[in-house]
Design an enzyme around this catalytic site. Sequence first.
Site, PDB file in Angstrom:
ATOM      1  N   HIS A  30      -2.212  12.873  -4.579  1.00  0.00           N
ATOM      2  CA  HIS A  30      -2.098  11.531  -4.015  1.00  0.00           C
ATOM      3  C   HIS A  30      -2.518  11.505  -2.543  1.00  0.00           C
ATOM      4  CE1 HIS A  30      -0.346   7.447  -3.876  1.00  0.00           C
ATOM      5  NE2 HIS A  30      -0.025   7.770  -2.647  1.00  0.00           N
ATOM      6  N   HIS A  83      -0.650   1.658  -7.382  1.00  0.00           N
ATOM      7  CA  HIS A  83       0.781   1.943  -7.538  1.00  0.00           C
ATOM      8  C   HIS A  83       1.095   1.970  -9.026  1.00  0.00           C
ATOM      9  CE1 HIS A  83       4.537   1.821  -4.822  1.00  0.00           C
ATOM     10  NE2 HIS A  83       3.686   2.703  -4.340  1.00  0.00           N
TER      11      HIS A  83
END
Length: 796
Positions: free
Chosen positions: A65, A135
């Site tokens: 990430h 997300h």
Amino acid sequence: MSATAVFRTIPVRELLADQLLDLSKKMKLSLSKADMLVVQQIFNDEGRDPTDVELEVIAQTWSEHCKHRIFNAKIYHTLNGEQEVVDSLFKTYIRATTEKIMADKPDFVLSAFVDNAGFVKLDDDKAVCLKVETHNHPSAIEPYAGANTGLGGVIRDILGAGKGSKPVASIDVFCFGPPDTKQEDLKAKDVIHPLGIMRGVVRGVRDYGNRMGIPTVNGAIQFDDTFIYNPLVFCGTAGIIPIKDIAKEVKPGQLLIAAGGRTGKDGLKGATFSSAELTTDSHEEDQTAVQIGNPIEEKKVADFVLAAREAGLIEFITDCGAGGFSSAAGEMLSEVGGEVYLHHCPLKEPGLESWQVFISESQERMVMSIEEHNLPALQAIADKWQSEIFVLAKADGNKRLRVFHYDSIVCDLPVDKLHGAPRREMRAHWRQPAALAPKVAVRPESWTQVLKTLLADFAIVSREPIIREYDHEVQGNTVLKPLAGAAGDAPQDGSVIKVDGSKQLVALACALLPEWGKNDPHAMGRACVDECVRQLVAMGANPQRIAILDNFCMGNPDAEKELGALVECTKGMAESAIAYGAPFVSGKDSFYNYFITEDGPVSIPVTLLVSGFGIIEDAKHVVGASLRRAGSKLCLIGGTTAGLRGSVFAKYTKGAGLDGAPTWKEAATWASYEKYHELAKSGAVLACHDLSEGGLGVALAEFAFSGKAGVKVELENLPATKDCTVAELLFGETPGRLLLEVAPEHLTAAKAAGAVVIGEATNEKYLNITLRGSTLIDAAVSDLKSIWQGGLVPYY
């Protein structure tokens, strides 16, 4: 709250490789065996074992990430049996593309890949930026909170771009499972039904954006069975900043000041959680990875940041995103090093352990560096805007990240080792499926019924029920709104906002075509860039002043075929970007979007979202996508070619998508966009709509949904290759095409720009399409519109 740090030492130096991997799994570090061996070596060099704080800091810093390790990997890729080595997808196809374009346009891109967002020049004083984040995992297990904080996070990205950009508009793009999915078809326990995901996600984005006072002006939604277990939630925000406030730097002696929300146990291990697959246990075990948002707190922080920037107090600023203070302070101190003071941090609740304070992703927090003598002035501004601030750290030039919690040093790492994540080596392959011959013969009983079927498809139906959830008027600068037409319920290609204090406007658009990517990811990469650029040009953006963003989502990158599809998509995207002179100024990727069901893993297709923003130099150049009046001429720019692969039509005709994707050449489409732009600047274009899902038939219907006129079209003169079938003429999705409404007095100029007349707008509000006098489609616009408008109404 105890005045003692709570941390522990984790023995790693004597562990074997498999034991190190077991430790990673037990602590949910999402680090591989190879990673853990490097970690072990770091602490062998340090002559001690790590604290749990240090292991957590390394894990979040090295997470996919945060570090984008797959896009920076060395990939041994085999295409159709021929091997090549890709030495970093990012460097080869994204950064190199942008650097080439920047060399050709030295005064356009002002910053790229070195900040929270990339900047392009708006006018002599101002710059505009755009950032889009994903997300996905949080939204899968907590749809409202996950999407809520997704938008909150990207707004903070903009606040942390330069020395503080003002958020002026947002976009959202969602990929869901079909809302009519049957509950019994879900193949895993504790999975939220797509309808619950959709409602929660939309409302989460709605509540954050509306309460922050930022208009949500553009977006897209895709539905597919592959997104049932892994929805995709993209949130983006555009910002404006004075050019003089873009450059920033952290220097020794500066204080790092944290502002905004307090720190709690929400958002623990969010970065590492987002770097692994989901399972049936995720909904229970990973709840703490999802943050809790508070848009009112963020509004106060935003006002404070912009006031501090205006006062000239901010030297550097970034947001607390994945990894919390560990990420923000770690990145800010990555060059110089410094000391962090966790005991200064205000907490939501007592009793947090040291690692929890440092890596919590609690929301609404920003970190900025200032000169120490400016602290009183900064405090005065914080008091005015009711934003809590404290001294988090001090830069010292010692090249180490030293973290204090009361009297204990809980982390002490050399910054070069902390930010030196091991480079991955990976293998990928892709074999392009051959086009199958002969063509599928499509002779439906009624082409009108085919059009109605497509208008009812979830890929095409009106998004109005969702669009109406958002305030797209707040701030008063939305010029081209998400819906148009006489009743404000017809579709637009994108949106346009004006900028306070500037004569220049900003157009926003986006494109994603996951159906294309299932069989032809290279074509998908090209087509997504083309569609985004095409929409921006259609609205009046200068083709020479367009910038784009790449957001990739995929399933398991360790599966060679899936990684091969990613490589091919990236290649195609770069190919079109270079041809169009559209630089990438920002991007993001999200991997491991697959779910372990009772029937095995279910992966999403490789999905590329291309978002873009372009400069419109005069409000007179803005063009909407809705038919404006009877008596005008309908023209087409761009040619139609054979091929139905990836089209919505192909979903309804067995075999129709096996004959390959349509072909097009960027050189030709780019030339036509430049000619169109000159035509639009002259005022000759009344309206323009791009041809995308559903092809010409759907575009004509959507044009007429304005309620101003009907449409009569004869396809005989349609620019198309001779091998096109009627299905391809009506519903093929060849990129590069624009549908224009032109007043009769401007027809000569339109033809000179390459437009071909195919019909006219009529007083009778019917859609009538013929081919050499034979009627193909004949339907009342009101009947078609009711089908299109009602698609999502039962579900939202």
